[in-house]
Write a protein that holds these residues in place. Structure first.
Motif, PDB file in Angstrom:
ATOM      1  N   TRP A  59       0.857  -1.182   0.000  1.00  0.00           N
ATOM      2  CA  TRP A  59       0.000   0.000   0.000  1.00  0.00           C
ATOM      3  C   TRP A  59       0.895   1.234   0.000  1.00  0.00           C
ATOM      4  CZ3 TRP A  59      -5.096   0.342  -0.693  1.00  0.00           C
ATOM      5  CH2 TRP A  59      -5.874  -0.788  -0.487  1.00  0.00           C
ATOM      6  N   SER A  60       0.455   2.253  -0.708  1.00  0.00           N
ATOM      7  CA  SER A  60       1.204   3.502  -0.759  1.00  0.00           C
ATOM      8  C   SER A  60       0.253   4.675  -0.555  1.00  0.00           C
ATOM      9  CB  SER A  60       1.870   3.648  -2.135  1.00  0.00           C
ATOM     10  OG  SER A  60       2.462   4.920  -2.271  1.00  0.00           O
ATOM     11  N   TRP A  61       0.627   5.573   0.335  1.00  0.00           N
ATOM     12  CA  TRP A  61      -0.105   6.831   0.418  1.00  0.00           C
ATOM     13  C   TRP A  61       0.361   7.710  -0.733  1.00  0.00           C
ATOM     14  CZ3 TRP A  61      -4.283   7.677   3.067  1.00  0.00           C
ATOM     15  CH2 TRP A  61      -4.518   6.968   4.236  1.00  0.00           C
ATOM     16  N   ILE A  62      -0.591   8.320  -1.426  1.00  0.00           N
ATOM     17  CA  ILE A  62      -0.289   9.320  -2.443  1.00  0.00           C
ATOM     18  C   ILE A  62      -0.439  10.670  -1.744  1.00  0.00           C
ATOM     19  CG2 ILE A  62      -0.887  10.236  -4.723  1.00  0.00           C
ATOM     20  CD1 ILE A  62       0.037   7.254  -4.684  1.00  0.00           C
ATOM     21  N   LEU A  63       0.656  11.402  -1.676  1.00  0.00           N
ATOM     22  CA  LEU A  63       0.707  12.651  -0.921  1.00  0.00           C
ATOM     23  C   LEU A  63       0.884  13.841  -1.855  1.00  0.00           C
ATOM     24  CD1 LEU A  63       3.211  11.392   1.811  1.00  0.00           C
ATOM     25  CD2 LEU A  63       0.700  11.433   1.961  1.00  0.00           C
ATOM     26  N   ALA A  64      -0.115  14.711  -1.906  1.00  0.00           N
ATOM     27  CA  ALA A  64       0.008  15.947  -2.693  1.00  0.00           C
ATOM     28  C   ALA A  64       1.072  16.815  -2.039  1.00  0.00           C
ATOM     29  CB  ALA A  64      -1.325  16.682  -2.744  1.00  0.00           C
ATOM     30  N   ARG A  72      -4.983   6.343  -1.365  1.00  0.00           N
ATOM     31  CA  ARG A  72      -4.276   5.159  -0.863  1.00  0.00           C
ATOM     32  C   ARG A  72      -4.249   4.153  -2.006  1.00  0.00           C
ATOM     33  NH1 ARG A  72      -0.724   3.500   2.929  1.00  0.00           N
ATOM     34  NH2 ARG A  72      -1.437   1.749   4.163  1.00  0.00           N
ATOM     35  N   HIS A  73      -3.059   3.841  -2.501  1.00  0.00           N
ATOM     36  CA  HIS A  73      -2.841   3.070  -3.722  1.00  0.00           C
ATOM     37  C   HIS A  73      -2.322   1.683  -3.367  1.00  0.00           C
ATOM     38  CE1 HIS A  73      -2.070   3.158  -8.085  1.00  0.00           C
ATOM     39  NE2 HIS A  73      -0.958   2.507  -7.832  1.00  0.00           N
ATOM     40  N   HIS A  74      -2.919   0.653  -3.949  1.00  0.00           N
ATOM     41  CA  HIS A  74      -2.479  -0.735  -3.725  1.00  0.00           C
ATOM     42  C   HIS A  74      -1.748  -1.191  -4.975  1.00  0.00           C
ATOM     43  CE1 HIS A  74      -3.714  -4.834  -1.797  1.00  0.00           C
ATOM     44  NE2 HIS A  74      -2.441  -4.559  -1.655  1.00  0.00           N
ATOM     45  N   LEU A  75      -0.435  -1.201  -4.919  1.00  0.00           N
ATOM     46  CA  LEU A  75       0.432  -1.390  -6.080  1.00  0.00           C
ATOM     47  C   LEU A  75       0.570  -2.864  -6.465  1.00  0.00           C
ATOM     48  CD1 LEU A  75       2.394   0.305  -7.909  1.00  0.00           C
ATOM     49  CD2 LEU A  75       4.193  -0.448  -6.384  1.00  0.00           C
ATOM     50  N   ARG A  76       0.362  -3.130  -7.759  1.00  0.00           N
ATOM     51  CA  ARG A  76       0.528  -4.489  -8.287  1.00  0.00           C
ATOM     52  C   ARG A  76       1.077  -4.406  -9.707  1.00  0.00           C
ATOM     53  NH1 ARG A  76      -4.002  -8.665 -10.251  1.00  0.00           N
ATOM     54  NH2 ARG A  76      -4.718  -6.729 -11.144  1.00  0.00           N
ATOM     55  N   LEU A  77       2.171  -5.107  -9.954  1.00  0.00           N
ATOM     56  CA  LEU A  77       2.744  -5.201 -11.294  1.00  0.00           C
ATOM     57  C   LEU A  77       2.289  -6.514 -11.910  1.00  0.00           C
ATOM     58  CD1 LEU A  77       6.272  -3.991 -10.304  1.00  0.00           C
ATOM     59  CD2 LEU A  77       4.619  -2.726 -11.670  1.00  0.00           C
ATOM     60  N   VAL A  91      -5.332  -0.716  -7.769  1.00  0.00           N
ATOM     61  CA  VAL A  91      -6.575  -0.087  -7.335  1.00  0.00           C
ATOM     62  C   VAL A  91      -6.203   0.910  -6.245  1.00  0.00           C
ATOM     63  CG1 VAL A  91      -8.060  -2.050  -7.904  1.00  0.00           C
ATOM     64  CG2 VAL A  91      -7.038  -1.897  -5.625  1.00  0.00           C
ATOM     65  N   SER A  92      -7.119   1.835  -6.003  1.00  0.00           N
ATOM     66  CA  SER A  92      -6.903   2.785  -4.918  1.00  0.00           C
ATOM     67  C   SER A  92      -8.260   3.201  -4.366  1.00  0.00           C
ATOM     68  CB  SER A  92      -6.121   4.008  -5.417  1.00  0.00           C
ATOM     69  OG  SER A  92      -6.939   4.856  -6.188  1.00  0.00           O
ATOM     70  N   TRP A  93      -8.210   4.005  -3.329  1.00  0.00           N
ATOM     71  CA  TRP A  93      -9.465   4.502  -2.775  1.00  0.00           C
ATOM     72  C   TRP A  93     -10.227   5.320  -3.823  1.00  0.00           C
ATOM     73  CZ3 TRP A  93      -7.728   6.638   2.641  1.00  0.00           C
ATOM     74  CH2 TRP A  93      -7.456   5.560   3.483  1.00  0.00           C
ATOM     75  N   LEU A  94      -9.512   6.024  -4.688  1.00  0.00           N
ATOM     76  CA  LEU A  94     -10.153   6.882  -5.687  1.00  0.00           C
ATOM     77  C   LEU A  94     -10.316   6.219  -7.056  1.00  0.00           C
ATOM     78  CD1 LEU A  94      -8.375  10.283  -4.906  1.00  0.00           C
ATOM     79  CD2 LEU A  94     -10.622   9.487  -4.130  1.00  0.00           C
ATOM     80  N   GLN A  95      -9.494   5.220  -7.358  1.00  0.00           N
ATOM     81  CA  GLN A  95      -9.512   4.600  -8.690  1.00  0.00           C
ATOM     82  C   GLN A  95     -10.023   3.160  -8.620  1.00  0.00           C
ATOM     83  OE1 GLN A  95      -8.901   6.533 -11.197  1.00  0.00           O
ATOM     84  NE2 GLN A  95      -7.945   8.183 -10.062  1.00  0.00           N
TER      85      GLN A  95
END
Length: 154
Positions: A59-64, A72-77, A91-95
């Protein structure tokens, strides 16, 4: 669903560019000062080429501006082609859906970095605004790459 594409012709070898863009400090070097992604300490020196394809990585926080949490982004390659490119489907909270395909192609005097994005915001009516924001961020990323390596004239 929105689709965007960005391309830069850089005066640097494919290997040099790949080494930067596949580690999280390099990703943040492209994103800052507009956006910063958090990551666990073990991801600091781990290259995308070392990541297991298809698994959620972290999980990654996306910080402006590096400090205001906006997502909050859940990274998957899902695909990794060492030295050539990767496909991220997260996926993320917004996407609801986020697909980022990045390729690096060699040229005789440098390389070409291409980003293809497909995304679907969870709030459908926000798609035009999200597309504008993503466009600003990725144009910024490519300006940062061009500033770092120099741009090849067409």
């Amino acid at each position: 669903m929105a689709h965007l594409e960005f391309e830069s012709r850089l005066r640097a070898s494919r290997a040099d560019v790949w080494a930067l863009i596949t580690v999280m400090p390099g990703v943040n070097a492209e994103l800052m000062p507009l956006v910063k992604m958090t990551y666990p300490s073990e991801a600091k020196t781990r290259s995308i080429a070392d990541a297991p394809a298809g698994e959620f990585l972290f999980w990654s926080w996306i910080l402006a501006f590096g400090f205001i949490p906006i997502d909050r982004h859940h990274l998957r390659l899902v695909e990794i082609r060492p030295g050539e490119g990767f496909v991220e489907e997260s996926v993320s909270w917004l996407q609801r859906r986020w697909r980022h395909e990045r390729t690096v192609r060699g040229l005789p005097n440098g390389c070409v970095v291409t980003d293809r994005l497909t995304f679907e915001p969870r709030i459908g009516w926000a798609a035009p605004l999200v597309a504008r924001i993503v466009g600003v961020v990725f144009r910024h990323r490519h300006r940062r790459l061009n500033r770092r390596y120099g741009e090849i004239a067409i």
